[in-house]
Scaffold this motif. Sequence first.
Motif, short mmCIF file in Angstrom:
data_model
loop_
_atom_site.label_atom_id
_atom_site.label_comp_id
_atom_site.label_asym_id
_atom_site.label_seq_id
_atom_site.Cartn_x
_atom_site.Cartn_y
_atom_site.Cartn_z
N LYS A 77 -6.61 29.56 -25.43
CA LYS A 77 -6.87 28.16 -25.75
C LYS A 77 -6.01 27.23 -24.89
O LYS A 77 -6.49 26.24 -24.34
CB LYS A 77 -6.59 27.91 -27.24
N GLU A 78 -4.72 27.56 -24.77
CA GLU A 78 -3.81 26.73 -23.98
C GLU A 78 -4.14 26.81 -22.50
O GLU A 78 -4.06 25.80 -21.77
CB GLU A 78 -2.35 27.17 -24.21
N CYS A 79 -4.53 27.99 -22.04
CA CYS A 79 -4.88 28.17 -20.63
C CYS A 79 -6.13 27.36 -20.28
O CYS A 79 -6.20 26.73 -19.21
CB CYS A 79 -5.11 29.65 -20.34
N GLN A 80 -7.09 27.35 -21.19
CA GLN A 80 -8.32 26.59 -20.96
C GLN A 80 -8.05 25.09 -20.89
O GLN A 80 -8.84 24.34 -20.30
CB GLN A 80 -9.34 26.88 -22.07
N LYS A 81 -6.96 24.63 -21.48
CA LYS A 81 -6.58 23.22 -21.38
C LYS A 81 -5.99 22.90 -20.02
O LYS A 81 -6.24 21.84 -19.45
CB LYS A 81 -5.57 22.87 -22.47
N LEU A 82 -5.18 23.83 -19.50
CA LEU A 82 -4.47 23.58 -18.24
C LEU A 82 -5.37 23.67 -17.02
O LEU A 82 -5.18 22.93 -16.05
CB LEU A 82 -3.31 24.57 -18.10
N LEU A 83 -6.34 24.58 -17.03
CA LEU A 83 -7.19 24.80 -15.86
C LEU A 83 -7.94 23.54 -15.41
O LEU A 83 -7.88 23.17 -14.23
CB LEU A 83 -8.15 25.95 -16.12
N PRO A 84 -8.65 22.83 -16.30
CA PRO A 84 -9.34 21.62 -15.85
C PRO A 84 -8.38 20.49 -15.49
O PRO A 84 -8.68 19.68 -14.61
CB PRO A 84 -10.23 21.25 -17.05
N ARG A 85 -7.23 20.42 -16.16
CA ARG A 85 -6.24 19.40 -15.82
C ARG A 85 -5.73 19.59 -14.41
O ARG A 85 -5.55 18.64 -13.65
CB ARG A 85 -5.07 19.44 -16.81
N PHE A 86 -5.52 20.86 -14.04
CA PHE A 86 -5.05 21.16 -12.69
C PHE A 86 -6.11 20.79 -11.66
O PHE A 86 -5.80 20.21 -10.61
CB PHE A 86 -4.71 22.65 -12.58
N SER A 87 -7.36 21.09 -11.95
CA SER A 87 -8.46 20.77 -11.02
C SER A 87 -8.57 19.27 -10.80
O SER A 87 -8.80 18.81 -9.68
CB SER A 87 -9.78 21.32 -11.56
N THR A 88 -8.40 18.50 -11.88
CA THR A 88 -8.46 17.04 -11.76
C THR A 88 -7.29 16.51 -10.96
O THR A 88 -7.44 15.63 -10.10
CB THR A 88 -8.46 16.40 -13.16
N LEU A 89 -6.11 17.04 -11.21
CA LEU A 89 -4.91 16.58 -10.52
C LEU A 89 -4.98 16.85 -9.02
O LEU A 89 -4.47 16.06 -8.22
CB LEU A 89 -3.67 17.26 -11.11
N LYS A 90 -5.62 17.94 -8.61
CA LYS A 90 -5.71 18.28 -7.19
C LYS A 90 -6.33 17.16 -6.37
O LYS A 90 -6.02 16.99 -5.19
CB LYS A 90 -6.55 19.55 -7.00
N GLU A 91 -7.21 16.36 -7.00
CA GLU A 91 -7.89 15.29 -6.28
C GLU A 91 -6.93 14.21 -5.80
O GLU A 91 -7.25 13.45 -4.89
CB GLU A 91 -8.97 14.66 -7.18
N CYS A 92 -5.75 14.13 -6.42
CA CYS A 92 -4.77 13.11 -6.05
C CYS A 92 -3.79 13.61 -4.99
O CYS A 92 -2.88 12.87 -4.59
CB CYS A 92 -3.98 12.66 -7.30
N LEU A 93 -3.95 14.85 -4.56
CA LEU A 93 -2.98 15.46 -3.66
C LEU A 93 -3.57 15.67 -2.26
O LEU A 93 -4.78 15.64 -2.09
CB LEU A 93 -2.54 16.81 -4.24
N PRO A 94 -2.71 15.88 -1.26
CA PRO A 94 -3.18 16.08 0.11
C PRO A 94 -4.08 17.31 0.23
O PRO A 94 -4.05 18.21 -0.61
CB PRO A 94 -1.87 16.28 0.90
N SER A 95 -4.85 17.35 1.31
CA SER A 95 -5.82 18.43 1.50
C SER A 95 -5.16 19.80 1.62
O SER A 95 -5.76 20.82 1.26
CB SER A 95 -6.67 18.16 2.76
N ASP A 96 -3.90 19.84 2.13
CA ASP A 96 -3.24 21.13 2.28
C ASP A 96 -2.71 21.69 0.97
O ASP A 96 -2.10 22.75 0.94
CB ASP A 96 -2.09 21.03 3.30
N MET A 97 -2.97 20.99 -0.14
CA MET A 97 -2.53 21.46 -1.45
C MET A 97 -3.70 21.78 -2.36
O MET A 97 -3.57 21.84 -3.57
CB MET A 97 -1.61 20.43 -2.11
N GLN A 98 -4.88 21.99 -1.77
CA GLN A 98 -6.07 22.23 -2.56
C GLN A 98 -6.25 23.68 -2.98
O GLN A 98 -6.79 23.98 -4.03
CB GLN A 98 -7.32 21.76 -1.80
N ASN A 99 -5.79 24.62 -2.14
CA ASN A 99 -5.94 26.04 -2.46
C ASN A 99 -4.71 26.51 -3.23
O ASN A 99 -3.64 26.66 -2.66
CB ASN A 99 -6.08 26.85 -1.17
N PRO A 100 -4.84 26.74 -4.55
CA PRO A 100 -3.66 27.09 -5.36
C PRO A 100 -2.97 28.37 -4.95
O PRO A 100 -1.76 28.49 -5.07
CB PRO A 100 -4.23 27.20 -6.78
#
Length: 240
Positions: A77-100
């Motif tokens: 349950k907690e993991c499912q909360k973090l995964l989409p939050r991380f995907s959304t946050l990536k949009e605010c970061l540089p292109s070299d930080m897209q591949n986790p």
Amino acid sequence: MAQNNVGAHAQNDSSRMLASKASPSIKKELEKQLQVEDDSNRQEMESFADYYAIIRTMEKLETQYIRGTIAPDVYEKECQKLLPRFSTLKECLPSDMQNPAMAIPTFMSRYQLKAARAANRFATGVPATCSAGGGEDSSKIALFVAEAVQGFITLMDSLRLGMTAVDQVHPLTADVVNALNKIAQLPADFEPKMKVKSWLQILSAMRATEVLDENQTREFLRDMENSHQTFVHWLQSRNT
């Protein structure tokens, strides 16, 4: 990054000195520009702080799951909360930080910290309880099979209809992976499961706003059609 921030601060200080000596109209324009730059720098730093916090939270969650100090359902349950939050946050970061898988270890090394477990989880795109498979009650296999079949159909229909943005197909792909991994009777190296999982990892490394090109879409759809057909054949072989 630290050098860039120092340079930015120095440039802002110089601009402020210029603004203090300029005419009223120019001074007003410079002050407006400085405000925009300050806001941009602050937003960037806040994004990096959020990025750091989410990674640390996921690393702690993964460690708790491995050590058995958290119930699997609570972990999922907690993991499912973090995964989409991380995907959304990536949009605010540089292109070299897209591949986790690559960006997280590099980012965390700046703080002398390791987060290999978090990097793996964000790159995988699904909780360990799903990626490992076989953790569900086998008596529910009919339900999981129905979910997998429906997931394949929904994903293929979406691709055929031109829904090829990452934020459209990523959750549909994750649904198929989750459903297949719940079917304990499937072999660990079952080709359709491995193929869908590989596409999920590809999508996880892309920006949510990116769109699959024509060749990618054609290849994705072909792989899903073949995987769906192989899965159906596996089901039929069990019923004969």
